[in-house]
Write an enzyme that holds these catalytic residues in place. Structure first.
Site: not given
Length: 311
Positions: A80, A107, A109, A132, A214-215
């Site tokens: 992801h 991580h 996005h 993040h 957000t996951t």
């Protein structure tokens, strides 16, 4: 808690986060707190001028971010995102945070080759990427305990924008991406000063609100700090994420590019979004009004000129 136990907890947490995340609107089938109709206090959100300046919000204290930590860090493709697990040695405090938080990972996005992919937006504008840095409240023995605390995690969010020049410091990560192109792959990263990635001269400019992961499991346990000034990387460094990372394993029958790994925007509802004392966004409201006034004045001059020319 021993470091080995902490690492095992982090791995278990990541396994939970990687389950069934292809469609954010379907997450609620497995994780009830992710249900799209349970909107209150979720993340990400849009940042606009409906925010409140808080003069008490000064720069955060980032302990160890200027140092080179011992040991090694691990970069991983979890299917992801690309996650950099940084181990121990760094912490975040101050700036209105309710406690000291230990840094555990960062991580990213992103979107696709022709689409932007930040999670939060500014005046509905989506940046190419968002980074993040995840920090866990120091009083908790593990992430499971932190997920039961409304302020258990503090996440530092950084927008990533694109310029033509390479970001040499970002190269510590981007140069390793080919080793984690496929889901499940990991590689070691030599520790570097994490501050070298950040907009170090603008760290007092940020926005603050309370929201969620957000996951999955979308737990509403996050104190969000979103920095106003973005990190700048090159087009080629961006392309390494949008075109060369895959959400499938290397031996999969059909490999799938990992793209658009961001969650949809959620309403702020009654939440207060605060602006640090040095942030500039709110000053843009006056600038916008001034620009409109100038345009109207120029239009009046133009119309008057047309009338005079016809006389």
């Amino acid at each position: 808690m021993h470091q080995e136990e902490t690492q095992q907890t982090v791995v278990s947490f990541i396994k939970v986060l990687t389950a069934e995340r292809r469609d954010p609107y379907a997450w609620g089938d497995m994780f009830p707190s992710c249900h799209p109709f349970l909107e209150e206090h979720h993340s990400p959100i849009n940042l606009d001028h409906q925010m409140i300046r808080n003069e008490s919000l000064g720069p955060l204290h980032l302990e160890g971010f200027d140092a080179i930590q011992t040991g090694h860090w691990t970069l991983k493709n979890d299917g992801h995102s690309v996650i950099l697990q940084v181990g121990s040695g760094m912490s975040v405090s101050g700036g209105g945070l309710p406690d000291v938080y230990h840094t555990i990972q960062l991580h990213f996005h992103w979107g696709g080759p022709a689409t932007n992919g930040s999670e939060h937006t500014v005046d509905r504008r989506r940046y190419p990427m968002e980074m993040h840095i995840v920090n866990m409240k120091s009083i908790h023995p593990n992430l499971t305990a932190a997920l039961d605390d409304p302020t258990g995690l503090a996440v530092l969010g950084f927008f990533i924008d694109v310029v033509y020049a390479e970001n040499l410091h970002f190269g510590h990560i981007s140069q390793k991406l080919s080793s984690v192109a496929y889901k499940g792959q990991t590689t070691k990263v030599k520790p570097f000063p994490l501050m070298s990635l950040l907009p170090k001269h603008n760290m007092s400019q940020y926005y603050r609100y309370y929201g969620s992961l957000t996951t999955p499991p979308c737990s509403r346990v996050v104190v969000w700090t979103l920095y106003e000034v973005p990190i700048y990387i090159s087009w080629s460094q961006l392309a390494q994420f949008t075109s060369q990372i895959f959400s499938t394993e290397e031996d999969a029958e059909q490999v799938t590019p990992l793209q658009n790994n961001f969650r949809h925007i959620h309403p702020t509802f009654s939440r207060i979004v605060s602006v640090s004392k040095d942030a500039k966004l709110l000053s843009g409201t006056a600038g916008s009004s001034l620009s409109s006034a100038v345009l109207l004045h120029l239009l009046q001059i133009l119309l008057l000129g047309c009338l005079i020319s016809e006389l």
